[in-house]
Design a protein around this motif. Sequence first.
Motif, PDB file in Angstrom:
ATOM      1  N   GLU A 242     -14.379 -31.319  10.291  1.00 27.19           N
ATOM      2  CA  GLU A 242     -15.870 -31.034  10.505  1.00 27.19           C
ATOM      3  C   GLU A 242     -16.234 -32.158  11.598  1.00 27.19           C
ATOM      4  O   GLU A 242     -17.121 -31.688  12.432  1.00 27.19           O
ATOM      5  N   GLN A 243     -16.001 -33.467  11.622  1.00 24.70           N
ATOM      6  CA  GLN A 243     -16.271 -34.349  12.641  1.00 24.70           C
ATOM      7  C   GLN A 243     -15.577 -34.229  13.918  1.00 24.70           C
ATOM      8  O   GLN A 243     -16.143 -34.798  14.859  1.00 24.70           O
ATOM      9  N   LEU A 244     -14.525 -33.699  13.833  1.00 27.22           N
ATOM     10  CA  LEU A 244     -13.484 -33.665  15.062  1.00 27.22           C
ATOM     11  C   LEU A 244     -14.178 -33.181  16.225  1.00 27.22           C
ATOM     12  O   LEU A 244     -14.424 -31.889  16.225  1.00 27.22           O
ATOM     13  N   PRO A 245     -14.219 -33.442  17.372  1.00 28.32           N
ATOM     14  CA  PRO A 245     -14.502 -32.937  18.647  1.00 28.32           C
ATOM     15  C   PRO A 245     -13.761 -31.643  18.949  1.00 28.32           C
ATOM     16  O   PRO A 245     -12.483 -31.923  18.731  1.00 28.32           O
ATOM     17  N   VAL A 246     -14.136 -30.610  19.275  1.00 27.74           N
ATOM     18  CA  VAL A 246     -13.296 -29.604  19.572  1.00 27.74           C
ATOM     19  C   VAL A 246     -11.914 -29.712  20.769  1.00 27.74           C
ATOM     20  O   VAL A 246     -10.944 -28.983  20.493  1.00 27.74           O
TER      21      VAL A 246
ATOM     22  N   SER B 191       0.157 -36.629   6.575  1.00 26.92           N
ATOM     23  CA  SER B 191      -1.038 -35.795   5.639  1.00 26.92           C
ATOM     24  C   SER B 191      -0.066 -34.496   5.169  1.00 26.92           C
ATOM     25  O   SER B 191       0.978 -34.699   5.050  1.00 26.92           O
ATOM     26  N   ILE B 192      -1.172 -33.651   4.479  1.00 22.48           N
ATOM     27  CA  ILE B 192      -0.236 -32.614   3.868  1.00 22.48           C
ATOM     28  C   ILE B 192       0.150 -31.540   4.552  1.00 22.48           C
ATOM     29  O   ILE B 192       0.868 -30.527   4.085  1.00 22.48           O
ATOM     30  N   ASN B 193      -0.072 -31.241   5.755  1.00 23.27           N
ATOM     31  CA  ASN B 193       0.143 -30.219   6.699  1.00 23.27           C
ATOM     32  C   ASN B 193       0.588 -30.581   8.075  1.00 23.27           C
ATOM     33  O   ASN B 193       0.081 -31.862   8.720  1.00 23.27           O
ATOM     34  N   LYS B 194       1.181 -29.900   9.102  1.00 25.71           N
ATOM     35  CA  LYS B 194       1.558 -30.085  10.302  1.00 25.71           C
ATOM     36  C   LYS B 194       0.178 -30.296  11.213  1.00 25.71           C
ATOM     37  O   LYS B 194       0.353 -31.394  11.725  1.00 25.71           O
ATOM     38  N   PHE B 195      -0.633 -29.472  11.168  1.00 22.65           N
ATOM     39  CA  PHE B 195      -1.566 -29.675  12.055  1.00 22.65           C
ATOM     40  C   PHE B 195      -2.424 -30.893  11.935  1.00 22.65           C
ATOM     41  O   PHE B 195      -2.823 -31.623  12.648  1.00 22.65           O
ATOM     42  N   VAL B 196      -2.667 -31.497  10.672  1.00 19.94           N
ATOM     43  CA  VAL B 196      -3.626 -32.496  10.416  1.00 19.94           C
ATOM     44  C   VAL B 196      -2.825 -33.760  10.719  1.00 19.94           C
ATOM     45  O   VAL B 196      -3.256 -34.814  11.202  1.00 19.94           O
ATOM     46  N   ALA B 197      -1.371 -33.822  10.211  1.00 16.52           N
ATOM     47  CA  ALA B 197      -0.471 -35.010  10.596  1.00 16.52           C
ATOM     48  C   ALA B 197      -0.498 -35.165  12.099  1.00 16.52           C
ATOM     49  O   ALA B 197      -0.727 -36.199  12.561  1.00 16.52           O
ATOM     50  N   LYS B 198      -0.415 -33.955  13.016  1.00 16.49           N
ATOM     51  CA  LYS B 198      -0.187 -34.140  14.459  1.00 16.49           C
ATOM     52  C   LYS B 198      -1.562 -34.872  14.950  1.00 16.49           C
ATOM     53  O   LYS B 198      -1.415 -35.706  15.665  1.00 16.49           O
TER      54      LYS B 198
ATOM     55  N   LEU C 230      -0.596 -45.887  12.672  1.00 17.28           N
ATOM     56  CA  LEU C 230      -0.343 -45.093  11.583  1.00 17.28           C
ATOM     57  C   LEU C 230      -1.591 -44.748  10.681  1.00 17.28           C
ATOM     58  O   LEU C 230      -2.586 -45.487  10.152  1.00 17.28           O
ATOM     59  N   THR C 231      -1.913 -43.517  10.823  1.00 16.75           N
ATOM     60  CA  THR C 231      -3.131 -42.903  10.093  1.00 16.75           C
ATOM     61  C   THR C 231      -2.864 -41.853   9.068  1.00 16.75           C
ATOM     62  O   THR C 231      -2.075 -41.146   9.207  1.00 16.75           O
ATOM     63  N   PHE C 232      -3.500 -42.000   8.139  1.00 17.71           N
ATOM     64  CA  PHE C 232      -3.326 -41.188   6.630  1.00 17.71           C
ATOM     65  C   PHE C 232      -4.485 -40.469   6.574  1.00 17.71           C
ATOM     66  O   PHE C 232      -5.680 -41.131   6.421  1.00 17.71           O
ATOM     67  N   ILE C 233      -4.419 -38.954   6.478  1.00 14.43           N
ATOM     68  CA  ILE C 233      -5.573 -38.327   6.072  1.00 14.43           C
ATOM     69  C   ILE C 233      -5.310 -37.716   4.852  1.00 14.43           C
ATOM     70  O   ILE C 233      -4.417 -36.747   4.766  1.00 14.43           O
ATOM     71  N   GLY C 234      -5.843 -38.146   3.709  1.00 20.69           N
ATOM     72  CA  GLY C 234      -5.286 -37.467   2.383  1.00 20.69           C
ATOM     73  C   GLY C 234      -6.319 -36.120   2.239  1.00 20.69           C
ATOM     74  O   GLY C 234      -7.135 -35.751   2.974  1.00 20.69           O
ATOM     75  N   PRO C 235      -5.634 -35.408   0.950  1.00 17.98           N
ATOM     76  CA  PRO C 235      -6.187 -34.230   0.848  1.00 17.98           C
ATOM     77  C   PRO C 235      -7.868 -34.077   0.645  1.00 17.98           C
ATOM     78  O   PRO C 235      -8.479 -33.072   1.102  1.00 17.98           O
ATOM     79  N   SER C 236      -8.081 -35.023   0.044  1.00 17.31           N
ATOM     80  CA  SER C 236      -9.916 -35.054  -0.390  1.00 17.31           C
ATOM     81  C   SER C 236     -10.654 -35.117   0.878  1.00 17.31           C
ATOM     82  O   SER C 236     -11.809 -34.991   0.977  1.00 17.31           O
ATOM     83  N   SER C 237     -10.240 -35.936   1.982  1.00 19.39           N
ATOM     84  CA  SER C 237     -11.043 -36.050   2.962  1.00 19.39           C
ATOM     85  C   SER C 237     -10.684 -35.050   4.500  1.00 19.39           C
ATOM     86  O   SER C 237     -11.286 -35.383   5.420  1.00 19.39           O
ATOM     87  N   ILE C 238      -9.637 -34.017   4.046  1.00 19.93           N
ATOM     88  CA  ILE C 238      -9.242 -33.287   5.360  1.00 19.93           C
ATOM     89  C   ILE C 238     -10.746 -32.480   5.831  1.00 19.93           C
ATOM     90  O   ILE C 238     -10.728 -32.453   6.989  1.00 19.93           O
ATOM     91  N   GLU C 239     -11.219 -32.044   5.055  1.00 19.41           N
ATOM     92  CA  GLU C 239     -12.501 -30.759   5.518  1.00 19.41           C
ATOM     93  C   GLU C 239     -13.321 -31.871   6.356  1.00 19.41           C
ATOM     94  O   GLU C 239     -14.105 -31.415   7.098  1.00 19.41           O
TER      95      GLU C 239
ATOM     96  N   VAL D  22     -10.019 -25.279  10.840  1.00 20.87           N
ATOM     97  CA  VAL D  22     -10.872 -26.265  10.515  1.00 20.87           C
ATOM     98  C   VAL D  22     -11.272 -26.231   8.994  1.00 20.87           C
ATOM     99  O   VAL D  22     -11.995 -27.446   8.700  1.00 20.87           O
ATOM    100  N   ARG D  23     -10.695 -25.607   8.526  1.00 22.83           N
ATOM    101  CA  ARG D  23     -10.761 -25.718   6.995  1.00 22.83           C
ATOM    102  C   ARG D  23      -9.416 -26.442   6.238  1.00 22.83           C
ATOM    103  O   ARG D  23      -9.202 -26.812   4.989  1.00 22.83           O
ATOM    104  N   GLY D  24      -8.678 -27.015   7.056  1.00 24.49           N
ATOM    105  CA  GLY D  24      -7.657 -27.905   6.877  1.00 24.49           C
ATOM    106  C   GLY D  24      -6.286 -27.006   6.406  1.00 24.49           C
ATOM    107  O   GLY D  24      -5.450 -27.377   5.447  1.00 24.49           O
ATOM    108  N   ILE D  25      -6.304 -25.496   6.447  1.00 22.47           N
ATOM    109  CA  ILE D  25      -5.452 -24.799   6.007  1.00 22.47           C
ATOM    110  C   ILE D  25      -4.156 -24.550   7.068  1.00 22.47           C
ATOM    111  O   ILE D  25      -4.270 -23.831   8.072  1.00 22.47           O
TER     112      ILE D  25
END
Length: 356
Positions: free
Chosen positions: A167-171, A136-143, A154-163, A219-222
């Motif tokens: 939002e769907q991810l359990p806490v 992904s585009i940053n460390k948190f989402v890639a982790k 192997l999972t890819f989460i692109g910029p357009s689908s991060i938010e 939670v905003r992918g930042i």
Amino acid sequence: MDAFYASVEQRDNPMYRGKAIAVGGSPEGRGGVVATASYEARKFGVRSAMPSKRALQLCPELLFVRPRFDAYKEVSRHIREIFGRYTDLIEPLSLDEAYLDVTADKQNIGSAIEIAKLIKQAIREELQLTASAGVSINKFVAKIASDLNKPDGLTFIGPSSIESFMEQLPVEKFHGVGKVTADKMKKMGLFTGADLKKLSEQELKNHFGKAGTFYYRIVRGIDDREVQPHRETKSLGAEDTFPYDLTLVADMEIELEKIAKTVYDRLQRYNLKGRTITLKIKYSDFKQITRNQSFPFPVGDMETIINTAKQLLAATWPEDKRIRLLGITLSNFGEITPIGDKPDHPGQLSLFDFEE
């Protein structure tokens, strides 16, 4: 890496293949703790950090294997060499996990997904092990992505689908949110990233302190943290849980000497000295305290480590107390710039930065 320690043991010992195994302490006596469980054992609910006795209750067929850290370190070095074929920006998190920044890849492949595939293929062919990757585009989402489809994922989460993904991810799936925090969030009616997103940054800070700002951004992918290839070592230590509770000071001091020797050897290996020595004590009721002493100069000799640890122990009045674990840690590495060397120096920072 997938079930790293257990996978290495299954690779090296045919009798463990396809079996439920746990690398860690034996369940005999007071019992140890599971460091890593094979996927065969995980089907029964066996997890890392679980007491070995509990793991055996869940899986009566479970085989316990003593860790071979030298073997794991050698595999880790080989994996690091594979990473180095594609980028020099490697931030190790442990023996079996790392962040890689492949923005400028050494082989001009031009695709992070393709690089991940090549790394996974090399690990499989050269080490007969499997790894899972998140891209992904940053460390948190890639982790988070790296944990989604294990093993061998192997999972890819692109910029357009991060938010929408966040939002769907359990806490409880948010990296860094432990069980206690997750339970607190759920009691507040916060079950997913979308729920967290409804709260303002100030509201999150009111409930979770400084971590509130982190949750608000993540939670905003930042996540602007850079991959740090030369991350500074903050502390180095060792600890031991004993097969029976210690009640005699003489026995405690003998164990401290053994632990101090391990710490000293590790300091020598990394050529480190520290200005703060911390003693960790865990009692039979699992209450835990730390005591520390800081010095105006870095120390790392065996005598100072042992004597300081014993003095810190004596200050807790340990006689007849039941102690199940002792640990020694050195921190605050490096040299101090003496006050006065720089005319505009605002004053020396406090050396006492550990909380008890």
